[in-house]
Write a protein that holds these residues in place. Structure first.
Motif, PDB file in Angstrom:
ATOM      1  N   HIS A 324       0.829  -1.206   0.000  1.00  0.00           N
ATOM      2  CA  HIS A 324       0.000   0.000   0.000  1.00  0.00           C
ATOM      3  C   HIS A 324       0.862   1.255   0.000  1.00  0.00           C
ATOM      4  CE1 HIS A 324       1.003  -0.513   4.237  1.00  0.00           C
ATOM      5  NE2 HIS A 324       0.770   0.777   4.394  1.00  0.00           N
ATOM      6  N   ASP A 326       0.815   5.035   1.933  1.00  0.00           N
ATOM      7  CA  ASP A 326       0.115   5.694   3.045  1.00  0.00           C
ATOM      8  C   ASP A 326      -0.710   6.892   2.572  1.00  0.00           C
ATOM      9  OD1 ASP A 326       1.117   3.821   4.773  1.00  0.00           O
ATOM     10  OD2 ASP A 326       2.846   5.041   5.363  1.00  0.00           O
ATOM     11  N   HIS A 411       4.850   0.144   0.302  1.00  0.00           N
ATOM     12  CA  HIS A 411       5.453  -0.815   1.237  1.00  0.00           C
ATOM     13  C   HIS A 411       4.438  -1.841   1.714  1.00  0.00           C
ATOM     14  CE1 HIS A 411       3.859   2.582   3.566  1.00  0.00           C
ATOM     15  NE2 HIS A 411       3.596   1.691   4.523  1.00  0.00           N
TER      16      HIS A 411
HETATM   17 FE   LIG Z   1       1.963   1.979   5.741  1.00  0.00          FE
END
Ligand SMILES: [Fe+2]
Ligand SMILES: O=C(O)CCC(=O)C(=O)O
Length: 493
Positions: A324, A326, A411
């Protein structure tokens, strides 16, 4: 449940080889009992422990984390403990510091008396809070807050003043510790028209598995904020000390959210805020941003348990985190950090944090899934689809990682194969808070240290039972006032 105890040997940090060379080596012996860990390989090799320690430190400095074997780490640890004991018992540190020693005695006295003004004037005239002074100050603040609560007294303005000095000292100490930075090119979704791009963008929204296929363009997106144009990844192997993250000392750290502080002890709340503030200051420093512009939007403890499935979105227990970005989770997340409260190899296995990047054109060897590569041929089809064209940069969670939140830093967390992993993800925005938001608060921006203390009490330390609606309102105000609470009046605008 029994919280795992962090057992990592303290890292050398500021205990430099130069310090080792200033003391009489003949007085420093490795005694197995000193570290409580039994004999080290240096005993077996018959080397003088201090020399082995220096050699190992040199190797570690050159090679980075993971270079030393467990035996070598233990040798360093045992020798350093001896050195520290020796320095402390002979009072050598005080002598070398000369007149600074007197200043520091005054500083410690002022801290213990919770005399904020005196602490400030000593620091202005050159006294420095050492790591042990800031620990002393931290526990003095905890004691003062608990005393005021017990006696039903308002929190004095000295409390935030001393806290601000602790936060200043924390950043100064952190800047002397190890940091590994990788600069990366800022990335954002490519808004290209065309049916293929549109289809990929739709897949990206509908299917988490397609996150990596989103077409990207260079540059920052940063909605509403003033991020700098430098994106990067920063690993801090010693962002916090083992004591600061100790779940036996600060038990509620393992499940902390700002929304539910009623039963959390003062020391844990203050340690949590201290760590988040350290991250905020590090982000401002790393990215050259004014401190007042960096505000936390979210920070909480996240528990991963091997063999469990995540229930619901963000934060629910589970044993991995899918690939994903952030900033895709929340457009206000501009800088991210994850702190680790438990130790890989001791409290849990697996669970690497992994940066997952597209393979550069022409760098086929970096591709994990390469048809000519026998490892690739052994992969399951699901993994092959997941990993084709990707380059993974795993790191073993140590103490902290700070990175820009955009698509340059996709990440994931690999499956935790055994044990429990505790992490504290926190996300920061550079979106400014409109002044009107403060006008709507019962108490707007604090104007005096007493006002600041009052905010600390009401927004963090009051130990009140509250309804969900009250807690949401309180946390919102806390985050909007964070800078005013955590930085001295002179830096308010
Ligand atoms: Fe994250
Ligand atoms: O636990 C970790 O290492 C990472 C967590 C994460 O990426 C997140 O919460 O966004």
């Amino acid at each position: 449940f029994v919280p795992p105890s962090p057992l990592v040997p303290p890292s050398p940090r500021s205990r430099t080889p130069e310090l080792c060379s200033t003391i009489d080596r003949s007085q420093v012996q490795t005694s197995p009992s000193a570290s409580g860990r039994g004999g080290s390989s240096s005993d077996q090799q018959g080397n003088a422990p201090i020399d082995v320690c220096i050699e190992n430190l040199g190797k570690r400095l050159k090679g980075g984390p993971g270079t030393l074997s467990r035996d070598e780490v233990e040798t360093v640890d045992a020798a350093l403990r001896q050195i520290i004991d020796h320095v402390e018992s002979s009072g050598m540190a005080e002598q070398n510091e000369g007149s600074k020693g007197d200043d520091n005695n005054d500083l410690r006295t002022a801290i213990l008396e919770m005399d904020g003004q005196r602490v400030s004037s000593l620091i202005e005239s050159g006294a420095e809070m050492s790591e042990s002074d800031s620990e002393l100050a931290f526990w003095a603040v905890v004691k003062e807050v608990d005393r005021c609560e017990e006696d039903d007294l308002p929190l004095p303005g000295d409390v935030p003043v001393v806290l601000h000095h602790i936060f200043d000292a924390d950043l100064r100490h952190l800047l002397t510790r190890e940091k590994q930075t990788t600069n990366v090119t800022c990335m954002q979704p490519d808004e290209a028209v065309g049916i293929e791009s549109k289809a990929k963008r739709l897949n990206y929204i509908m299917d988490d598995g397609c996150h990596k296929d989103l077409p990207l363009a260079e540059g920052r997106r940063c909605e509403g904020g003033e991020c700098c144009d430098k994106c990067s990844r920063n690993i801090f192997p010693t962002f916090a000390t083992d004591v600061e993250c100790n779940l036996e000392k600060f038990p509620e750290l393992s499940s902390l959210t700002f929304n539910n502080l009623g039963k959390v002890r003062t020391s844990t709340i203050l340690m949590f805020v201290r760590l988040i503030e350290r991250v905020r200051r590090t982000i401002a420093q790393e990215y050259g941003l004014p401190l007042s512009l960096v505000l936390p939007l979210q920070a909480y403890s996240r528990k991963y348990v091997a063999g469990t499935t995540q229930k619901g979105g963000g934060g629910g227990e589970g044993d991995f985190v899918i690939l994903h970005t952030d900033e895709a989770t929340h457009s206000g997340y501009h800088y991210s950090c994850v702190l680790y409260l438990s130790t890989q190899g001791e409290d849990f296995e697996g669970g690497n944090f992994v940066f997952n990047d597209p393979v550069d054109e022409g760098d086929k060897s970096a591709d994990i899934y390469d048809e000519d590569n026998s490892d690739g041929a052994d992969m399951s089809l699901a993994d092959a689809i997941r990993l084709v064209g990707r380059k993974l940069t795993p790191f073993h969670p140590t103490k902290g990682v700070i990175f820009s939140s955009g698509w340059e830093n996709m990440h994931e967390v690999e499956t935790i194969t055994s044990g429990t992993r505790y992490a504290v993800p926190c996300f920061f925005t550079t979106c400014p808070v409109p002044d009107a938001a403060y006008d709507q608060m019962v108490q707007g921006k604090p104007k005096t240290n007493e006002d600041v203390a009052d905010d600390w009490l009401h927004l963090l330390l009051a130990h009140r039972e509250e309804s969900p609606v009250e807690s949401v309102g309180r946390v919102k105000e806390l985050l909007m006032k964070w800078h005013y609470m955590c930085a001295p009046l002179t830096s308010h605008n």
